[in-house]
Scaffold this motif. Sequence first.
Motif, PDB file in Angstrom:
ATOM      1  N   ASN A 295      -4.840   4.868   1.618  1.00  0.00           N
ATOM      2  CA  ASN A 295      -3.413   4.952   1.354  1.00  0.00           C
ATOM      3  C   ASN A 295      -2.634   4.433   2.576  1.00  0.00           C
ATOM      4  OD1 ASN A 295      -0.804   5.586   0.752  1.00  0.00           O
ATOM      5  ND2 ASN A 295      -1.208   7.720   0.227  1.00  0.00           N
ATOM      6  N   GLU A 296      -2.216   3.186   2.507  1.00  0.00           N
ATOM      7  CA  GLU A 296      -1.506   2.568   3.629  1.00  0.00           C
ATOM      8  C   GLU A 296      -0.167   3.238   3.916  1.00  0.00           C
ATOM      9  OE1 GLU A 296      -1.176  -1.650   3.694  1.00  0.00           O
ATOM     10  OE2 GLU A 296      -3.257  -1.948   3.096  1.00  0.00           O
ATOM     11  N   ASN A 297       0.350   3.966   2.954  1.00  0.00           N
ATOM     12  CA  ASN A 297       1.623   4.660   3.185  1.00  0.00           C
ATOM     13  C   ASN A 297       1.516   5.669   4.322  1.00  0.00           C
ATOM     14  OD1 ASN A 297       3.116   3.338   1.188  1.00  0.00           O
ATOM     15  ND2 ASN A 297       2.270   4.674  -0.381  1.00  0.00           N
TER      16      ASN A 297
ATOM     17  N   LYS B 231       2.691   3.976   7.782  1.00  0.00           N
ATOM     18  CA  LYS B 231       3.983   3.303   7.854  1.00  0.00           C
ATOM     19  C   LYS B 231       4.861   4.072   8.831  1.00  0.00           C
ATOM     20  CE  LYS B 231       3.925   1.047   3.405  1.00  0.00           C
ATOM     21  NZ  LYS B 231       4.534   0.923   2.091  1.00  0.00           N
TER      22      LYS B 231
ATOM     23  N   GLU C   1      11.077  -0.259   8.548  1.00  0.00           N
ATOM     24  CA  GLU C   1       9.769   0.322   8.274  1.00  0.00           C
ATOM     25  C   GLU C   1       8.678  -0.696   8.593  1.00  0.00           C
ATOM     26  OE1 GLU C   1       8.890   3.214   4.909  1.00  0.00           O
ATOM     27  OE2 GLU C   1       8.043   1.326   4.164  1.00  0.00           O
TER      28      GLU C   1
ATOM     29  N   ASN D 233       4.426  -1.364   8.616  1.00  0.00           N
ATOM     30  CA  ASN D 233       3.113  -0.957   8.155  1.00  0.00           C
ATOM     31  C   ASN D 233       2.111  -1.328   9.259  1.00  0.00           C
ATOM     32  OD1 ASN D 233       0.612  -0.632   6.979  1.00  0.00           O
ATOM     33  ND2 ASN D 233       1.257  -1.412   4.991  1.00  0.00           N
TER      34      ASN D 233
END
Length: 68
Positions: A13-15, A18, A25, A27
Motif C-alpha cells: 500500500n503505497e499510501n 506518502k 503530497e 510519494n
Amino acid sequence: MPSYTQYMFDGFNENLLKVKINENEYNIAETVIHIINAYVEAKRDSLEKFIQICKDAQTLTEVQSENL
C-alpha cells in the motif's frame, strides 16, 4: 531476476509512504524501495565476502594439516 524488495512490496500500500509538505503530497515509496535494495545488496556483498574468507581459511587449514 526480481529484487527481494520487488517480492516484498508486491501489493504494498503505497499510501503508507506518502508525505505531505506545505500542501504538496510526495510519494516516497520508490525511493524507500531503492534504499532498501541498496542495503540488501550491500549486506549480500558482505556476506559473500565473509563466506569466501571462511572458505579460504578452511583451505589454508587443510593445506597446513597436510604438511604436518
